[in-house]
Motif scaffolding. Structure first.
Motif, PDB file in Angstrom:
ATOM      1  N   CYS A  72       0.803  -1.213   0.000  1.00  0.00           N
ATOM      2  CA  CYS A  72       0.000   0.000   0.000  1.00  0.00           C
ATOM      3  C   CYS A  72       0.840   1.267   0.000  1.00  0.00           C
ATOM      4  O   CYS A  72       1.900   1.332   0.641  1.00  0.00           O
ATOM      5  CB  CYS A  72      -0.929   0.006   1.218  1.00  0.00           C
ATOM      6  N   ASN A  73       0.368   2.257  -0.732  1.00  0.00           N
ATOM      7  CA  ASN A  73       0.972   3.591  -0.777  1.00  0.00           C
ATOM      8  C   ASN A  73       2.415   3.569  -1.268  1.00  0.00           C
ATOM      9  O   ASN A  73       3.236   4.378  -0.834  1.00  0.00           O
ATOM     10  CB  ASN A  73       0.880   4.266   0.592  1.00  0.00           C
ATOM     11  N   MET A  74       2.730   2.639  -2.158  1.00  0.00           N
ATOM     12  CA  MET A  74       4.066   2.590  -2.727  1.00  0.00           C
ATOM     13  C   MET A  74       4.078   3.213  -4.118  1.00  0.00           C
ATOM     14  O   MET A  74       3.063   3.279  -4.803  1.00  0.00           O
ATOM     15  CB  MET A  74       4.584   1.148  -2.806  1.00  0.00           C
ATOM     16  N   THR A  75       5.239   3.733  -4.493  1.00  0.00           N
ATOM     17  CA  THR A  75       5.490   4.192  -5.858  1.00  0.00           C
ATOM     18  C   THR A  75       6.811   3.592  -6.305  1.00  0.00           C
ATOM     19  O   THR A  75       7.696   3.320  -5.485  1.00  0.00           O
ATOM     20  CB  THR A  75       5.567   5.728  -5.959  1.00  0.00           C
ATOM     21  N   GLY A  76       6.969   3.369  -7.591  1.00  0.00           N
ATOM     22  CA  GLY A  76       8.211   2.785  -8.087  1.00  0.00           C
ATOM     23  C   GLY A  76       8.331   2.967  -9.586  1.00  0.00           C
ATOM     24  O   GLY A  76       7.372   3.348 -10.269  1.00  0.00           O
ATOM     25  N   PRO A 100     -10.136   3.839  -2.934  1.00  0.00           N
ATOM     26  CA  PRO A 100      -9.105   4.875  -2.792  1.00  0.00           C
ATOM     27  C   PRO A 100      -8.947   5.684  -4.073  1.00  0.00           C
ATOM     28  O   PRO A 100      -9.235   5.209  -5.169  1.00  0.00           O
ATOM     29  CB  PRO A 100      -7.835   4.076  -2.479  1.00  0.00           C
ATOM     30  N   ASP A 101      -8.514   6.935  -3.927  1.00  0.00           N
ATOM     31  CA  ASP A 101      -8.289   7.799  -5.079  1.00  0.00           C
ATOM     32  C   ASP A 101      -7.212   7.233  -5.990  1.00  0.00           C
ATOM     33  O   ASP A 101      -6.328   6.486  -5.546  1.00  0.00           O
ATOM     34  CB  ASP A 101      -7.880   9.203  -4.621  1.00  0.00           C
ATOM     35  N   LYS A 102      -7.273   7.596  -7.264  1.00  0.00           N
ATOM     36  CA  LYS A 102      -6.226   7.194  -8.205  1.00  0.00           C
ATOM     37  C   LYS A 102      -4.908   7.816  -7.760  1.00  0.00           C
ATOM     38  O   LYS A 102      -4.824   9.028  -7.570  1.00  0.00           O
ATOM     39  CB  LYS A 102      -6.575   7.645  -9.623  1.00  0.00           C
ATOM     40  N   PRO A 103      -3.851   7.010  -7.561  1.00  0.00           N
ATOM     41  CA  PRO A 103      -2.587   7.552  -7.048  1.00  0.00           C
ATOM     42  C   PRO A 103      -1.845   8.365  -8.114  1.00  0.00           C
ATOM     43  O   PRO A 103      -2.121   8.252  -9.314  1.00  0.00           O
ATOM     44  CB  PRO A 103      -1.794   6.297  -6.669  1.00  0.00           C
ATOM     45  N   ILE A 104      -0.893   9.164  -7.646  1.00  0.00           N
ATOM     46  CA  ILE A 104      -0.060   9.972  -8.543  1.00  0.00           C
ATOM     47  C   ILE A 104       1.211   9.200  -8.867  1.00  0.00           C
ATOM     48  O   ILE A 104       1.895   8.703  -7.961  1.00  0.00           O
ATOM     49  CB  ILE A 104       0.288  11.321  -7.891  1.00  0.00           C
ATOM     50  N   LEU A 105       1.537   9.081 -10.142  1.00  0.00           N
ATOM     51  CA  LEU A 105       2.751   8.374 -10.545  1.00  0.00           C
ATOM     52  C   LEU A 105       3.989   9.160 -10.126  1.00  0.00           C
ATOM     53  O   LEU A 105       3.958  10.399 -10.065  1.00  0.00           O
ATOM     54  CB  LEU A 105       2.759   8.177 -12.067  1.00  0.00           C
ATOM     55  N   PRO A 106       5.088   8.459  -9.828  1.00  0.00           N
ATOM     56  CA  PRO A 106       6.324   9.163  -9.461  1.00  0.00           C
ATOM     57  C   PRO A 106       6.870   9.952 -10.640  1.00  0.00           C
ATOM     58  O   PRO A 106       6.526   9.700 -11.796  1.00  0.00           O
ATOM     59  CB  PRO A 106       7.271   8.015  -9.070  1.00  0.00           C
ATOM     60  N   GLN A 107       7.726  10.921 -10.349  1.00  0.00           N
ATOM     61  CA  GLN A 107       8.370  11.698 -11.397  1.00  0.00           C
ATOM     62  C   GLN A 107       9.250  10.792 -12.252  1.00  0.00           C
ATOM     63  O   GLN A 107       9.725   9.756 -11.800  1.00  0.00           O
ATOM     64  CB  GLN A 107       9.225  12.812 -10.789  1.00  0.00           C
ATOM     65  N   TYR A 108       9.479  11.194 -13.506  1.00  0.00           N
ATOM     66  CA  TYR A 108      10.369  10.422 -14.362  1.00  0.00           C
ATOM     67  C   TYR A 108      11.759  10.363 -13.738  1.00  0.00           C
ATOM     68  O   TYR A 108      12.219  11.312 -13.102  1.00  0.00           O
ATOM     69  CB  TYR A 108      10.464  11.049 -15.748  1.00  0.00           C
ATOM     70  N   ASN A 109      12.425   9.230 -13.924  1.00  0.00           N
ATOM     71  CA  ASN A 109      13.742   9.023 -13.350  1.00  0.00           C
ATOM     72  C   ASN A 109      14.731  10.049 -13.904  1.00  0.00           C
ATOM     73  O   ASN A 109      14.649  10.442 -15.068  1.00  0.00           O
ATOM     74  CB  ASN A 109      14.216   7.597 -13.683  1.00  0.00           C
ATOM     75  N   THR A 110      15.670  10.477 -13.073  1.00  0.00           N
ATOM     76  CA  THR A 110      16.670  11.436 -13.530  1.00  0.00           C
ATOM     77  C   THR A 110      17.671  10.745 -14.455  1.00  0.00           C
ATOM     78  O   THR A 110      17.748   9.526 -14.533  1.00  0.00           O
ATOM     79  CB  THR A 110      17.436  12.034 -12.338  1.00  0.00           C
ATOM     80  N   THR A 111      18.448  11.547 -15.148  1.00  0.00           N
ATOM     81  CA  THR A 111      19.456  10.999 -16.065  1.00  0.00           C
ATOM     82  C   THR A 111      20.811  10.833 -15.387  1.00  0.00           C
ATOM     83  O   THR A 111      21.765  10.400 -16.029  1.00  0.00           O
ATOM     84  CB  THR A 111      19.613  11.902 -17.301  1.00  0.00           C
ATOM     85  N   ALA A 112      20.919  11.187 -14.106  1.00  0.00           N
ATOM     86  CA  ALA A 112      22.189  11.072 -13.397  1.00  0.00           C
ATOM     87  C   ALA A 112      22.501   9.605 -13.102  1.00  0.00           C
ATOM     88  O   ALA A 112      21.713   8.906 -12.468  1.00  0.00           O
ATOM     89  CB  ALA A 112      22.135  11.866 -12.097  1.00  0.00           C
ATOM     90  N   GLN A 113      23.639   9.116 -13.567  1.00  0.00           N
ATOM     91  CA  GLN A 113      24.022   7.728 -13.330  1.00  0.00           C
ATOM     92  C   GLN A 113      24.337   7.512 -11.851  1.00  0.00           C
ATOM     93  O   GLN A 113      24.872   8.390 -11.184  1.00  0.00           O
ATOM     94  CB  GLN A 113      25.228   7.368 -14.193  1.00  0.00           C
ATOM     95  N   ASN A 114      23.996   6.324 -11.339  1.00  0.00           N
ATOM     96  CA  ASN A 114      24.189   6.044  -9.912  1.00  0.00           C
ATOM     97  C   ASN A 114      25.266   4.985  -9.660  1.00  0.00           C
ATOM     98  O   ASN A 114      25.399   4.504  -8.539  1.00  0.00           O
ATOM     99  CB  ASN A 114      22.864   5.621  -9.271  1.00  0.00           C
ATOM    100  N   ALA A 165      15.577  -0.885 -11.716  1.00  0.00           N
ATOM    101  CA  ALA A 165      14.319  -0.627 -11.002  1.00  0.00           C
ATOM    102  C   ALA A 165      14.608  -0.051  -9.624  1.00  0.00           C
ATOM    103  O   ALA A 165      15.701  -0.213  -9.075  1.00  0.00           O
ATOM    104  CB  ALA A 165      13.499  -1.912 -10.873  1.00  0.00           C
ATOM    105  N   THR A 166      13.614   0.617  -9.070  1.00  0.00           N
ATOM    106  CA  THR A 166      13.736   1.134  -7.711  1.00  0.00           C
ATOM    107  C   THR A 166      13.588   0.005  -6.696  1.00  0.00           C
ATOM    108  O   THR A 166      12.988  -1.029  -6.980  1.00  0.00           O
ATOM    109  CB  THR A 166      12.663   2.200  -7.439  1.00  0.00           C
ATOM    110  N   GLU A 167      14.116   0.232  -5.502  1.00  0.00           N
ATOM    111  CA  GLU A 167      13.997  -0.747  -4.424  1.00  0.00           C
ATOM    112  C   GLU A 167      12.530  -0.992  -4.081  1.00  0.00           C
ATOM    113  O   GLU A 167      12.122  -2.122  -3.789  1.00  0.00           O
ATOM    114  CB  GLU A 167      14.737  -0.238  -3.187  1.00  0.00           C
ATOM    115  N   SER A 168      11.716   0.058  -4.136  1.00  0.00           N
ATOM    116  CA  SER A 168      10.319  -0.059  -3.725  1.00  0.00           C
ATOM    117  C   SER A 168       9.538  -1.040  -4.585  1.00  0.00           C
ATOM    118  O   SER A 168       8.704  -1.795  -4.082  1.00  0.00           O
ATOM    119  CB  SER A 168       9.642   1.320  -3.779  1.00  0.00           C
TER     120      SER A 168
END
Length: 216
Positions: A72-76, A100-114, A165-168
């Motif tokens: 619940c309440n996760m974004t990824g 529940p309301d339609k959730p908001i998608l996360p922002q687009y991933n940045t271009t900075a390499q990790n 992918a994100t950890e979430s």
């Protein structure tokens, strides 16, 4: 008589704790309405919003049903060759019907390499894809993920990819949605990312290390 009374009381308590949730789906950005479904005890009513971008365009899906508490309440997000996936899950746990309301998608991933890299592949109209290269991960996508999506019913389709992918998003193992005569399945498999080196960049470093060892 006492056993029957206890059984009836237990049934009432169990029924009182059950959540009745809206069950529906939509393949557009619009929301959906539908019938209801009773959730298991460890679930809440949920709205799952998924966006997938490939060279064929952008597809979105909204699913209303039940989800385990931990989801619940996760974004990824996930990035793969020529495309990306973003998802969000919102929940509520009010007795009777809960939507529940339609959730908001996360922002687009940045271009900075990790500093991480993952094997990559993409296969449309198939549940399998074979990695043929690696990709550098960016932003908070520090895990590697393989996803297979299938739609089975009056229309059939499939998609498979591997990438960062994100950890979430890695808390998910599988999602199953059955509405309007179509069963949609998402299967997720995650593992740790490697140091951010493409296969082509790794070989010169290995050769250099061997030559250095011979000279010393």
């Amino acid at each position: 008589m006492l056993l029957l009374a206890l059984f009836a009381l237990t049934s009432l308590v169990t029924t009182g704790r059950a959540l009745s949730c809206t069950k529906c789906s939509s393949s557009s950005n619009s929301d959906c309405t539908g019938g209801t479904v009773n959730c298991p005890a460890d679930n809440e009513c949920s709205t799952t919003y998924i966006e997938i971008i490939t060279q064929n365009g952008t597809s979105t899906n909204i699913f209303r049903s039940c989800s385990p508490f931990k989801q619940c309440n996760m974004t990824g997000s996930s990035t793969f060759p020529g495309g990306s996936l973003r998802m969000a899950i919102s929940c509520c746990s009010i007795n009777n019907t809960c939507s529940p309301d339609k959730p908001i998608l996360p922002q687009y991933n940045t271009t900075a390499q990790n500093g991480k890299s993952c094997s990559q592949c993409l296969s449309i109209n198939s549940e399998q894809c074979t990695p043929d290269n690696s990709m550098l991960c960016t932003g908070n996508e520090t895990r590697c993920m393989r996803l297979a999506r299938t739609d089975i019913g009056y229309q059939t389709s499939a998609l498979a990819f591997q990438g960062c992918a994100t950890e979430s998003i890695c808390i998910l193992t599988n999602q199953l949605f059955t509405t309007s005569g179509i069963t949609t399945t998402y299967n997720y498999i995650c593992n740790g990312a490697s140091l951010g080196l493409h296969h082509g960049a790794l070989m010169p470093l290995i050769i250099f290390a061997l030559l250095l060892k011979l000279l010393l």
